[in-house]
Every structure is written in C-alpha cells, then in structure tokens.
Scaffold this motif. Structure first.
Motif, PDB file in Angstrom:
ATOM      1  N   CYS A  65       0.819  -1.223   0.000  1.00  0.00           N
ATOM      2  CA  CYS A  65       0.000   0.000   0.000  1.00  0.00           C
ATOM      3  C   CYS A  65       0.850   1.269   0.000  1.00  0.00           C
ATOM      4  O   CYS A  65       0.324   2.360  -0.175  1.00  0.00           O
ATOM      5  CB  CYS A  65      -0.930   0.000   1.207  1.00  0.00           C
ATOM      6  SG  CYS A  65      -2.070  -1.388   1.204  1.00  0.00           S
ATOM      7  N   VAL A  83      -9.123  -3.238   2.739  1.00  0.00           N
ATOM      8  CA  VAL A  83      -8.407  -2.331   1.840  1.00  0.00           C
ATOM      9  C   VAL A  83      -7.081  -2.947   1.407  1.00  0.00           C
ATOM     10  O   VAL A  83      -6.722  -2.933   0.222  1.00  0.00           O
ATOM     11  CB  VAL A  83      -8.180  -0.969   2.532  1.00  0.00           C
ATOM     12  CG1 VAL A  83      -7.317  -0.069   1.683  1.00  0.00           C
ATOM     13  CG2 VAL A  83      -9.493  -0.309   2.860  1.00  0.00           C
ATOM     14  N   ARG A  87      -5.849  -4.422  -2.347  1.00  0.00           N
ATOM     15  CA  ARG A  87      -4.636  -3.914  -2.980  1.00  0.00           C
ATOM     16  C   ARG A  87      -3.711  -5.058  -3.373  1.00  0.00           C
ATOM     17  O   ARG A  87      -3.128  -5.055  -4.467  1.00  0.00           O
ATOM     18  CB  ARG A  87      -3.933  -2.971  -2.006  1.00  0.00           C
ATOM     19  CG  ARG A  87      -2.804  -2.182  -2.581  1.00  0.00           C
ATOM     20  CD  ARG A  87      -3.348  -1.171  -3.549  1.00  0.00           C
ATOM     21  NE  ARG A  87      -2.320  -0.331  -4.065  1.00  0.00           N
ATOM     22  CZ  ARG A  87      -2.266   0.978  -3.858  1.00  0.00           C
ATOM     23  NH1 ARG A  87      -3.183   1.584  -3.167  1.00  0.00           N
ATOM     24  NH2 ARG A  87      -1.289   1.680  -4.381  1.00  0.00           N
TER      25      ARG A  87
END
Length: 136
Positions: A65, A83, A87
C-alpha cells in the motif's frame, strides 16, 4: 422583498476538500509492481533506518500500500483489513504496458494482418431480393 443574503462559508470547505484530494494520494499500482515488489527493494523498505519525519519513525511500512503506520499493532490490523487485501489482489494482476495502452487508445499497431479469404465469392446483385419481393 429583498434578496436573501447567501452564506459565504462554502469556499473554505471546498479548499479543505481540494487539499485532501492530493494529500492522501499514494503510489500507483504499476510503480509498486516495478519498484517496490523487487526483493532487494522490498527488504530495504521493510528495514528502514529511523526517520523522525515519518509516522512511527519509519519502522512500520506496508510495501503493497506504500504507507507508513504509527505502531506495529496498527500495521498488523491494516494487513487484516479489506483495503489491504484488495490492494494485494490488484497487485497480483500484471501491469499494463505502454504498448497495450496505445493499442487501447487506437494508436498502436495490430499484431495480426487482416487477410481476405480467396474462397469467399461475392453475392451477385440478382440474387438479392428486395423487401417487396420477400413479402410476396
């Protein structure tokens, strides 16, 4: 009746929104794939020297990230988050190349040449029926 006075406070909210749009911007997927996921660079990024300007002194970094975290607990909870998992899934797909992007925009060359078939014979105009002939 006179015109109502407008509130003149909306521009401050707009300016805060504009600033936040660029402040939270992270690196793109292709940058991470080509640079950060290389084993040498990944090891260097995970073991960074102390930096007093970065959150958590630069010791808690998520390579996928491209973000720094304050504590190790925050980093571990980030690894479990949706999240981060999205990714990582997006990074598993190969990055687009410049040639693919140009072909998608209609600027590149096609790899296959269009060839005409010699077996196909054109239909003579006398065999094509008009709409009136088809109805009868």
């Amino acid at each position: 009746m006179g015109r109502l006075r407008r509130s003149r406070a909306h521009h401050a909210r707009r300016d805060v929104h504009r600033a936040s749009r660029t402040r939270v911007r992270t690196r793109d997927l292709d940058q991470i794939q080509h640079i950060d996921l290389d084993p040498k660079n990944r090891a260097r990024l995970e073991a960074q020297p102390l930096d007093y300007e970065l959150p958590g002194l630069g010791q808690h970094y998520c390579v996928e990230c491209a973000k720094h975290y304050e504590t190790d607990a925050a980093l571990v909870s980030h690894w479990k988050s949706k999240v981060h998992k999205r990714r990582v899934k997006a990074l598993k797909e190969p990055a687009y190349t410049i040639e693919e992007a140009e072909r998608a925009a209609g600027l590149g060359r096609e790899t296959k040449k269009a060839t005409l078939s010699t077996d196909a014979q054109p239909i003579p105009p006398s065999s094509i029926l008009s709409d009136a002939e088809m109805a009868t």
